[in-house]
Structure formats: C-alpha cells, structure tokens
Design an enzyme around this catalytic site. Structure first.
Site, PDB file in Angstrom:
ATOM      1  NE  ARG B  49       1.190   0.631   7.793  1.00  0.00           N
ATOM      2  CZ  ARG B  49       2.596   0.500   8.126  1.00  0.00           C
ATOM      3  NH1 ARG B  49       3.543   1.250   8.345  1.00  0.00           N
ATOM      4  NH2 ARG B  49       2.989  -0.872   8.250  1.00  0.00           N
ATOM      5  CG  ASP B  51      -2.548  -1.001  -1.057  1.00  0.00           C
ATOM      6  OD1 ASP B  51      -1.592  -0.170  -0.501  1.00  0.00           O
ATOM      7  OD2 ASP B  51      -2.200  -2.143  -1.351  1.00  0.00           O
ATOM      8  NE  ARG B 196      -5.440  -5.650  -4.095  1.00  0.00           N
ATOM      9  CZ  ARG B 196      -4.796  -4.688  -4.452  1.00  0.00           C
ATOM     10  NH1 ARG B 196      -4.440  -3.685  -3.601  1.00  0.00           N
ATOM     11  NH2 ARG B 196      -4.689  -4.398  -5.916  1.00  0.00           N
TER      12      ARG B 196
END
Lengths: 249, 249
Positions: B49, B51, B196
């Site tokens: 999922r 971002d 990230r």
C-alpha cells in the site's frame, strides 16, 4: 556583457523552444524570467530550437545584458523564477563574438525507445514505447553506415532553413540497458527532424522492415520518402553542445 | 476465479495506493476500471500500500471475479480504461489461497537520488534531488550493516500495523550511474516507511553526518529518533515481488 546559459527542460508541457503566437515555449519562459530578474528587456538566442515535446539536458542560449550581477550567479537566481520543468544548469560570461548556433560545435542527442510488452508509466514522458522486439544488433550495423560526412537529405523534413544538407556524424551508438534502447548521436549539426528520422529508420531496421545494408541506398536517394518515419518527439533529448573554440565551454 | 495483476504506476498524481475519502488513489482507479470492464463490482487487494508520490513498476494485487474473460486478457482490456500513469503489466489466474500480502514473498524497492549541482527536470518526478556530494563508498559500507535479520524498529514510522519489527534484508546495494545514486533493497517485508528511512539514513552517511560504523548502534537503539529522516516519497519505486510458493509468479 554576453551571458551563455546551459538549459535543461522537460519539453512535455511546452510548444518547443521558439516563441510562437499560440502556446507557451521555453524561450518565452526564459525571456520572462530574465526580464523580471534583471529588470531590463532580455531576449535569449538558443542553439537548438527543439520541437514541442523534445527534452533537453544541455541546450545552450545567450543573451546580452547591462546587469552588474556576476554572470555565474544568474543561473541560481533565475531558477527560483522558473517553473520546475525548466532548470538552468550553468551561466557564465562569454565573448561578444560567441553565437550559440553559428560558433562551431559538436552536438549530442539521445533518442530513447522503451522496448517491452507494456508501457512504463514512470518513463512515459521521455521514452517512445515500442511493443515488438527490436534487433539491437541490426540497428547497430545500420547506424554504422550513417557515421561520417554524408548528404542527409533523405533524413530531413521539409521546413528546415539549412543551406546544405551535408553533415558529419562523429558517432552513432545504439545500446540496450534494461528495457530501454538508447540511440546516442554526436555530430557537427543536424537538419530539421534529422535525429528523429534516424531513430524512426533504425526502428524499422530493428523490426526487420529495412535491412542495415539498405542504408547507403537510402542516403544515396536524397529523398525523404526513402527513409523511415519521424519518430515521436518525446523520445528525443538534446544532451549538450561542446563548442570548439570557446573558452567557457 | 482469483486473478493476480502486476501494476506499474507513476505515483505523482495519486494519494497513494489505498482508497481514502479525500483524493484519488491507485486502488480506486483499478476498482473503477475493473468494475466497468467486467460489469460486476470488483475490489482489488494490493500487496504494497504505497504512500502518496511513491511509484511502482511491479506492485501486485488480486481480485475475485465471475467473468468468463480469460485472466491473461484482462490486462490488455483494462489498460485501455486506465489513465496513462497506471499500466497493468500482467494478469493471470491464481489459486484462491493466494493472498498478495500474506503469501510469502521477496520484495524489491529502489530509492533514487539525483546527486548533482542542478536539478534535472526530466527526472524530477522519480528522483530525490540532493545538492551536496554524497560519499557512495561510505553509503555502501553503512548498507552492509543492515543486511540480514534485524529488529528494524529504529527504521519504522509510527502508524504501521506490523506485529513485529523484525525483518530480513537479503540485499541492499548502493550504486552510482551518471548522476543518479540508486539504493536497491530486497527483503521479506518492510515496516512503514522503512525504505525511505533507510534512504534518509544512508544520505546522512553519504553526507558525513552519520558514520557507517554507527549503524549497529542505531539498530540497537530500537528508537525511530536514532535513525536519519524519512527521505521524500518521490524517490521511491516499488520494483516488484517474487512469491515463494506461487506458480504464477
């Protein structure tokens, strides 16, 4: 003083380099931002008047100004006034004799083909999608015939302003990395749409519709209809120019 | 039947994968296009999922349908109903037991950093621009400490739903080609924002603000504030998933 700038842009949202009555162009955006920054009317002159949709990493332009701002600072100040799809990479002072189109240079372009079964949405703006397998080795053999000094009349669209269609290609490399075939061409100058017609012709070769050995006859024909189609603009990127005699290369 | 699809997208114009009340998402676009194509209400379930702003070359989703259309034809028919920044790469039938998130898989992500003095407008959407020189060799040494099974609690944002923060990274490669540094990571699963945060930490290492040798202590701390910042979404691309036990990999 005369200032030379190196300009990169994503051409997707522009009607090309050159100012025109209908539609926004790179040249116009640069003129507006420079006029605003330097507080005097500025007109840039570009090296490559790229078509709508064509990209650049290193197009060159000049302008004359009375500003006291150091030439090398202009790029930084200008970038804050430009949209994010136009970025000045460098600015420096050059002699008044320097002209981006008439000063001798080596110009490099890349044409990129996404050669796989499905489109790649993250590269949709700077590659030309081609579904069928292309024979890269055949494209390389065809490319070799185009290197050197030739009359490229078969590889020029009408509408160009060149006095002669003789040009020299120093190198023309075809390479595949992952799913992207890159055609990289370096020459002393290119006729109108020449790189895109070379790309369109090499795609025909890769698809088996033109044999590499037919390239000399296509050159010989000096007839646009002998070569392949003009490949779409978005696959083309102006990589850069190296000026032969200019110190601020 | 249950159909598995591989989905590529440019995440720039979407509020991520998962359906939400405000803003357009990838999941929503797929549901709408599938419902329109198959003439029955369809809901996809995604593997990753992603971002807002994160891209994909190979995210996976499934849906159940009563259609008599062959599963492998669905991708082609669906692409004509999807916007150009979402492209289904493949569709095939899978066993009802297959679940894109709960079936074991190896997941690969890439984080791309444009490391040069000026932005490149043609890569502005899928790279994170970083002005100062990054020490790639130091980043590689730091990355090596993260490979293997570890508790990655320091590398997870709050808000994830994972029961444990132990994950295995199979490989974590840092490589520079032209001006783009690519961090490629493969693992059995990733915590919320983990890739990230790894990227943000490796950037700090490349900038000399964190030493490679400090990585073990950052892992040991099990505290988000010990690691570097979460690098911007647009540099991240979900490359793909390989399922261990599924025949239609």
């Amino acid at each position: 003083m005369r200032v030379k700038m190196v300009v990169a842009y994503d051409g997707t949202n522009y009607c090309g380099w050159q100012i025109q009555p209908n539609g926004v162009t790179i040249e116009q955006k640069l003129n507006e931002a420079l006029t605003d920054l330097l507080q005097e009317p500025i007109k840039v002159t570009g090296a490559s008047r790229t078509d709508a949709g064509v990209h650049s990493l290193g197009n060159v332009c000049i302008f004359d100004t009375n500003t006291r701002m150091p030439a090398e600072k202009i790029s930084y100040a200008l970038n804050t006034r430009l949209p994010e799809d136009i970025v000045v990479q460098d600015s420096c002072q050059v002699p008044e004799s320097f002209h981006p189109r008439f000063s001798k240079s080596r110009k490099t372009y890349e044409y990129r083909i996404l050669n796989q079964k499905f489109r790649n949405p993250t590269r949709r703006l700077d590659t030309h999608f081609y579904y069928y397998d292309l024979d890269v080795e055949a494209m390389q053999r065809a490319a070799a015939y185009l290197v050197g000094e030739h009359d490229f009349k078969s590889f020029a669209s009408t509408g160009g302003q060149a006095e002669t269609s003789i040009r020299t290609i120093y190198s023309l490399d075809v390479e595949k990395r992952d799913s992207i075939i890159t055609i990289r061409v370096k020459g002393n100058g290119f006729l109108y749409n020449m790189v895109r017609i070379i790309a369109g012709t090499l795609i025909k070769v890769g698809a088996g519709e033109i044999l590499p050995e037919e390239i000399p006859a296509i050159l010989e024909a000096k007839d646009r209809s002998a070569a392949g189609p003009t490949a779409p603009a978005k696959g083309l990127t102006m990589i850069g120019l190296e000026y032969e005699e200019n110190p601020a290369n």
